[in-house]
Design an enzyme around this catalytic site. Structure first.
Site, PDB file in Angstrom:
ATOM      1  N   GLY A 151       0.626  -0.963   0.074  1.00 10.81           N
ATOM      2  CA  GLY A 151       0.256   0.608  -0.540  1.00 10.81           C
ATOM      3  C   GLY A 151       0.665   1.748   0.318  1.00 10.81           C
ATOM      4  O   GLY A 151       0.347   2.247   0.123  1.00 10.81           O
ATOM      5  N   SER A 152       2.625   1.494  -1.196  1.00 10.24           N
ATOM      6  CA  SER A 152       2.626   2.909  -0.570  1.00 10.24           C
ATOM      7  C   SER A 152       1.834   3.608  -1.476  1.00 10.24           C
ATOM      8  O   SER A 152       2.468   4.659  -1.386  1.00 10.24           O
ATOM      9  CB  SER A 152       4.503   2.570  -1.157  1.00 10.24           C
ATOM     10  OG  SER A 152       3.904   1.667  -2.097  1.00 10.24           O
ATOM     11  N   ASN A 153       1.085   3.044  -2.044  1.00  8.83           N
ATOM     12  CA  ASN A 153       1.141   3.945  -3.385  1.00  8.83           C
ATOM     13  C   ASN A 153      -0.818   4.417  -2.640  1.00  8.83           C
ATOM     14  O   ASN A 153      -0.640   5.872  -2.968  1.00  8.83           O
ATOM     15  CB  ASN A 153       0.738   3.674  -4.575  1.00  8.83           C
ATOM     16  CG  ASN A 153       1.237   4.318  -6.107  1.00  8.83           C
ATOM     17  OD1 ASN A 153       1.718   4.879  -6.052  1.00  8.83           O
ATOM     18  ND2 ASN A 153       2.012   2.641  -5.468  1.00  8.83           N
ATOM     19  N   ARG A 176     -15.499 -14.252  -9.346  1.00  9.39           N
ATOM     20  CA  ARG A 176     -15.122 -12.772  -9.874  1.00  9.39           C
ATOM     21  C   ARG A 176     -16.293 -11.899  -9.777  1.00  9.39           C
ATOM     22  O   ARG A 176     -16.197 -10.541  -9.133  1.00  9.39           O
ATOM     23  CB  ARG A 176     -14.715 -12.539 -11.173  1.00  9.39           C
ATOM     24  CG  ARG A 176     -14.190 -11.060 -10.952  1.00  9.39           C
ATOM     25  CD  ARG A 176     -13.444 -11.392 -12.177  1.00  9.39           C
ATOM     26  NE  ARG A 176     -11.807 -12.125 -12.688  1.00  9.39           N
ATOM     27  CZ  ARG A 176     -10.761 -12.280 -12.507  1.00  9.39           C
ATOM     28  NH1 ARG A 176     -10.825 -11.332 -10.933  1.00  9.39           N
ATOM     29  NH2 ARG A 176     -10.122 -13.088 -12.818  1.00  9.39           N
ATOM     30  N   MET A 188      -4.635  -6.521  -6.864  1.00  7.69           N
ATOM     31  CA  MET A 188      -4.066  -7.259  -7.836  1.00  7.69           C
ATOM     32  C   MET A 188      -4.987  -8.504  -8.236  1.00  7.69           C
ATOM     33  O   MET A 188      -4.650  -9.677  -8.024  1.00  7.69           O
ATOM     34  CB  MET A 188      -3.146  -8.159  -7.073  1.00  7.69           C
ATOM     35  CG  MET A 188      -1.795  -7.828  -6.847  1.00  7.69           C
ATOM     36  SD  MET A 188      -1.041  -6.770  -7.756  1.00  7.69           S
ATOM     37  CE  MET A 188      -0.183  -8.326  -8.812  1.00  7.69           C
ATOM     38  N   LEU A 208     -10.970  -6.611 -12.980  1.00 11.31           N
ATOM     39  CA  LEU A 208     -11.903  -6.544 -12.418  1.00 11.31           C
ATOM     40  C   LEU A 208     -12.932  -7.247 -14.131  1.00 11.31           C
ATOM     41  O   LEU A 208     -12.344  -6.705 -14.471  1.00 11.31           O
ATOM     42  CB  LEU A 208     -11.760  -4.614 -12.926  1.00 11.31           C
ATOM     43  CG  LEU A 208     -11.436  -3.563 -11.745  1.00 11.31           C
ATOM     44  CD1 LEU A 208     -11.539  -2.577 -11.891  1.00 11.31           C
ATOM     45  CD2 LEU A 208     -11.590  -5.035 -10.386  1.00 11.31           C
ATOM     46  N   ASN A 230      -5.549   3.303 -12.534  1.00  7.61           N
ATOM     47  CA  ASN A 230      -5.269   2.217 -11.582  1.00  7.61           C
ATOM     48  C   ASN A 230      -3.767   2.696 -11.996  1.00  7.61           C
ATOM     49  O   ASN A 230      -3.162   3.740 -13.032  1.00  7.61           O
ATOM     50  CB  ASN A 230      -5.078   0.749 -12.863  1.00  7.61           C
ATOM     51  CG  ASN A 230      -4.231  -0.105 -12.813  1.00  7.61           C
ATOM     52  OD1 ASN A 230      -3.772   0.359 -10.899  1.00  7.61           O
ATOM     53  ND2 ASN A 230      -3.059  -0.918 -13.354  1.00  7.61           N
ATOM     54  N   HIS A 270       0.866   1.794 -13.726  1.00  3.19           N
ATOM     55  CA  HIS A 270       1.022   0.488 -14.132  1.00  3.19           C
ATOM     56  C   HIS A 270       2.958   0.888 -13.747  1.00  3.19           C
ATOM     57  O   HIS A 270       2.683   2.122 -14.083  1.00  3.19           O
ATOM     58  CB  HIS A 270       0.599   0.332 -15.155  1.00  3.19           C
ATOM     59  CG  HIS A 270       1.361  -1.414 -15.486  1.00  3.19           C
ATOM     60  ND1 HIS A 270       1.055  -2.020 -14.999  1.00  3.19           N
ATOM     61  CD2 HIS A 270       2.250  -1.374 -16.667  1.00  3.19           C
ATOM     62  CE1 HIS A 270       2.444  -3.331 -15.590  1.00  3.19           C
ATOM     63  NE2 HIS A 270       2.305  -2.346 -16.739  1.00  3.19           N
ATOM     64  N   ASP A 319      -9.944   0.656 -18.893  1.00  2.69           N
ATOM     65  CA  ASP A 319     -10.964  -0.499 -19.203  1.00  2.69           C
ATOM     66  C   ASP A 319     -11.094  -1.690 -18.784  1.00  2.69           C
ATOM     67  O   ASP A 319     -10.626  -2.261 -18.558  1.00  2.69           O
ATOM     68  CB  ASP A 319     -10.816   0.163 -20.788  1.00  2.69           C
ATOM     69  CG  ASP A 319      -9.625  -0.067 -21.791  1.00  2.69           C
ATOM     70  OD1 ASP A 319      -8.926  -1.297 -21.032  1.00  2.69           O
ATOM     71  OD2 ASP A 319      -9.530   0.328 -22.612  1.00  2.69           O
TER      72      ASP A 319
END
Ligand code: GRF
Length: 208
Positions: free
Chosen positions: A18-20, A71, A96, A99, A113, A115, A147
């Site tokens: 969770g650093s972001n 899912r 991780m 969706l 998101n 990346h 998307d």
């Protein structure tokens, strides 16, 4: 964001350290993201470090363990939770899990998101190692709208750094991570500010 605009309420989804998320939380705390608040932090992993950090910060949190669940059913729980906290911008921060189409449709152009590569280069897992092994001279990170395709949606912010001759994959990943922490705040500010709009695949200033 204009003075009377409603606040942007972030729903942060994470699976790991969770650093972001923490960089975003610090930007909110420090007043770098005006009109933005964290509505809820959600994880699919019980012992995610980021989830624990969110609890320690006193933020609302939720855990929906995804392992072994379909899912669509898991996502339905997450969507309901986001709605119950009135989240209106979903930020994937090391989440991780792909969706479902239903999730993406529930928040059109409202899911970000991050990346760790300069997309469209090196989508998928271990992007920093992919870039390092390929021998690129410039690496970086991308914040994009989500998307239905992996690491594919409209780009909101990219930050680039040189790959040093002295780098290994680990040091490169660390320096990319430092850029990620800046990029996510920049991207949220662009979405929150209302000065940017979508032109096809381009997210650009309304009045450049
Ligand atoms: C980051 O490298 C991000 O780009 C990727 O997953 C990692 C999450 O790191 N999607 P953290 O949990 O935010 O520290």
């Amino acid at each position: 964001m204009s003075v009377d605009a409603p606040p942007l309420r972030l729903g942060i989804l994470l699976s790991g350290r969770g650093s972001n998320f923490l960089a975003i939380a610090e930007s909110v705390r420090a007043g770098r993201l005006k009109g933005v608040e964290i509505a809820v932090v959600i994880s699919n992993i019980a012992d995610a470090g980021g989830l624990q950090a969110a609890r320690e910060l006193g933020l609302p949190t939720a855990l929906f363990v995804s392992k072994g669940r379909k899912r669509q059913e898991h996502d339905a729980d997450v969507i309901a939770c986001l709605r119950s906290y009135r989240a209106n911008l979903v930020c994937l921060a090391g989440y991780m899990r792909l969706l479902s189409p239903e999730f993406i449709a529930a928040f059109p152009n409202r899911i970000l998101n991050i990346h760790p590569s300069l997309l469209p280069a090196f989508p998928g897992l271990d992007a920093q190692t992919q870039a390092f092994d390929y021998g690129v001279k410039i690496a970086g990170c991308t914040v994009h709208f989500v998307d239905e395709h992996l690491d594919h949606g409209v780009i909101v912010v990219q930050r680039a750094i040189p790959v040093l001759d002295s780098d290994d994959a680990h040091s490169l990943a660390e320096r990319i991570l430092a850029e990620e922490h800046l990029a996510y705040t920049e991207a949220i500010a662009r979405v929150a500010g209302g000065e940017y709009e979508l032109h096809g695949r381009r997210f650009v200033r309304r009045n450049p």
